[in-house]
Write an enzyme that holds these catalytic residues in place. Structure first.
Site, PDB file in Angstrom:
ATOM      1  N   GLN A  79      46.023  56.324  52.209  1.00 58.61           N
ATOM      2  CA  GLN A  79      45.152  57.346  51.638  1.00 58.61           C
ATOM      3  C   GLN A  79      45.899  58.337  50.741  1.00 58.61           C
ATOM      4  O   GLN A  79      47.117  58.449  50.799  1.00 58.61           O
ATOM      5  CB  GLN A  79      44.457  58.120  52.761  1.00 58.61           C
ATOM      6  CG  GLN A  79      43.351  57.355  53.460  1.00 58.61           C
ATOM      7  CD  GLN A  79      42.550  58.267  54.365  1.00 58.61           C
ATOM      8  OE1 GLN A  79      42.721  58.259  55.564  1.00 58.61           O
ATOM      9  NE2 GLN A  79      41.669  59.065  53.772  1.00 58.61           N
ATOM     10  N   HIS A  80      45.131  59.051  49.932  1.00 60.74           N
ATOM     11  CA  HIS A  80      45.544  60.266  49.211  1.00 60.74           C
ATOM     12  C   HIS A  80      46.472  60.057  48.015  1.00 60.74           C
ATOM     13  O   HIS A  80      46.661  60.984  47.232  1.00 60.74           O
ATOM     14  CB  HIS A  80      46.231  61.264  50.156  1.00 60.74           C
ATOM     15  CG  HIS A  80      45.548  61.481  51.455  1.00 60.74           C
ATOM     16  ND1 HIS A  80      44.195  61.722  51.555  1.00 60.74           N
ATOM     17  CD2 HIS A  80      46.028  61.482  52.727  1.00 60.74           C
ATOM     18  CE1 HIS A  80      43.874  61.876  52.822  1.00 60.74           C
ATOM     19  NE2 HIS A  80      44.956  61.734  53.553  1.00 60.74           N
ATOM     20  N   ASP A 240      43.241  53.291  54.625  1.00 66.18           N
ATOM     21  CA  ASP A 240      43.695  52.487  55.755  1.00 66.18           C
ATOM     22  C   ASP A 240      43.088  52.955  57.077  1.00 66.18           C
ATOM     23  O   ASP A 240      42.826  52.127  57.965  1.00 66.18           O
ATOM     24  CB  ASP A 240      45.224  52.480  55.844  1.00 66.18           C
ATOM     25  CG  ASP A 240      45.854  53.864  55.784  1.00 66.18           C
ATOM     26  OD1 ASP A 240      45.118  54.868  55.712  1.00 66.18           O
ATOM     27  OD2 ASP A 240      47.096  53.933  55.795  1.00 66.18           O
TER      28      ASP A 240
END
Length: 502
Positions: A79-80, A240
């Site tokens: 992520q991110h 994820d």
């Protein structure tokens, strides 16, 4: 034979599984490791070419006949991360990752412009944290203005893989909710947050598609590059953790999943938006149509790997030494902030070992304390879930740490909950594969409603996600009492050291 492919783009590697959905077995899986650019200022970056090469390595390792059985593809990704592309789809800079803490100054700027932390929470359902995507975009603007001027596509890691496969520029709510540009309550981009970074940003963001729909189909160039069928659907995908929720069956109220990987995460499905950012519980969306409140720590297996390397131990040796200690590690405590920390929000935090005396200074105690530290951070998240009304009955444990019987027992004792392990180890990759199957089924039923789609993913998970009962681990009452005391000691230490890292 018919299969769906699940791709999991993690921090340390990319994995691909081929799942025979009729016989409910993974017929093949491959992985390829990834490097990380790490600097002392908190920089953690990767390159787009590494992702391309790793994905090709994985697909090239499969039999051509197996690849031709693929009916749909799903993608999970860390992520991110911020993948900045120009209008031709070329990278303008490295990918700044979820564990990059070099953007603390940008977080402060955005928060101030928006009117303070409470206003940020009201707008986004989350705080503005260095791990999120928004401050990374401002960092690029401030540090590489020539690259920012050419910015055309703003992608997260899993969306970048989708883009390579389909040449389509879209996102879904689950991963988008981790950007800090997205109102997770309304599932819409936040214009005021975008404007705080740059007035052109809002117009650059992609449309949001529903989780059960396809993001596109495999284009000819991708089919030729990876040896996969042209024209098959690629599902919306997700972060994820969102895919891990599917891969562990946490797609309905009442289940919690905990992941012991590079980071530590604890999350559970909700039909309504829930968050407690001040206590570290982020208000994310799920990738199945609902919400996924989530706690994330930036140091989980990082702590054990650092200490294992320091002592020059193999994994089994490390566990064996830790097992020779006792719950609470005889008073030794590891504060595991090797990458700074997100929960609590201490991007400048540093790791330490405390409580050492002439009587307890041993590798046994330090190794066990490192394992315990990862679970102590998760317990704080569990307390937040309970405050919000969750009544967890069990924890479904995934990630590298789930392979350790000792770590499973520590988790059961610290959290005072039964620990259950999914039968198939690669939860995020399997979750991506099951989402691909969900997308395939929904595509064949074009009149399906969002509610019907949500119910159908629950049915799919009941059918395809099973638990390994041989690894069931239950709390030991005597250990629970000892860990209640040790957890209090850990929390006191965090509170005492926090002012050093503010």
């Amino acid at each position: 034979m018919e299969t769906v492919a699940g791709i999991d783009l993690g921090t340390q590697s990319i994995k691909v599984v081929l799942y025979d959905f009729n016989n409910k077995i993974i017929i093949a899986n491959e992985s390829c490791s990834l490097s990380i650019i790490a600097e002392n200022d908190g920089t953690r970056e990767q390159k787009t070419e590494w992702y391309k090469e790793a994905l090709k390595t994985c697909f090239s390792a499969f039999k051509s006949s197996d690849l031709q059985t693929i009916k749909a593809i799903g993608v999970s990704g860390q992520q991110h991360g911020f993948v900045p592309l120009d209008k031709e789809g070329n990278a303008l800079y490295n990918i700044k990752l979820w564990n990059d803490t070099s953007t603390a100054a940008q977080c402060s700027k955005i928060t101030t412009i928006l009117g303070g932390e409470q206003e940020v929470i009201k707008e986004l359902g989350n705080l503005m944290l260095p791990g999120f995507t928004a401050p990374k975009i401002l960092w690029l603007k401030e540090n590489h203005p020539e690259a920012f001027a050419k910015l055309h596509y703003i992608l997260l890691p899993h969306d970048y893989i989708n883009f390579l496969l389909t040449n389509q520029y879209v996102m879904e709510a689950g991963d988008a909710s981790g950007t800090a540009l997205f109102d997770s309550k309304t599932k819409q981009w936040s214009k005021s947050t975008c404007d705080a970074i740059d007035e052109t940003l809002y117009s650059m963001l992609p449309p949001i598609i529903e989780s059960h729909t396809e993001c596109g189909t495999v284009q000819k160039s991708a089919a030729e590059e990876y040896g996969i069928p042209e024209g098959i659907p690629v599902s919306s995908g997700g972060g994820d953790n969102m895919m891990g929720a599917i891969g562990t069956g946490s797609v309905a109220d009442g289940f919690l999943t905990m992941s012991l990987g590079t980071s530590g995460t604890l999350y559970g499905y909700s039909d309504t938006p829930i968050s407690d950012p001040q206590e570290g519980l982020s208000g994310f969306c799920s990738s199945t149509g609902g919400w996924l409140p989530l706690l994330c720590t930036m140091n989980c297996t990082v702590a054990t790997e650092q200490i294992r390397t320091l002592f020059e131990l193999g994994v089994k040796e490390f566990d064996a030494l830790a097992e020779q200690s006792v719950p609470g590690a005889n008073g030794v405590t590891v504060l595991p902030y090797f990458n700074g920390e997100r929960s609590p929000n201490l991007p400048n935090g540093r790791a330490s070992i405390t409580g050492l005396t002439t009587a307890n200074s041993s590798r046994n105690n330090i190794c066990r304390a490192a394992m315990e530290s990862a679970i102590y951070a998760m317990r704080g998240g569990l307390d937040s879930f309970r405050k919000l009304g969750f009544q967890p009955k069990e924890i479904r444990l995934i990630g590298g740490g789930a392979k350790s019987p000792l770590w499973r027992q520590i988790a059961a004792d610290v959290l005072n909950l039964p620990i259950r392990i999914p039968q198939k180890a690669e939860a995020a990759a399997l979750g991506a594969a099951v989402q691909a199957l969900w997308c395939l089924n929904c595509k064949e039923n074009p009149t399906i409603t969002t509610k019907e789609a949500s119910e159908s993913i629950q049915t799919l998970c009941k059918t395809h996600i099973s638990l390994d009962e041989t690894k069931n681990t239950d709390p030991v009452l005597q250990n629970v009492k000892k860990y209640n005391e040790a957890y209090t000691q850990y929390n006191n230490l965090v509170q005492q050291l926090t002012p050093l890292y503010k």
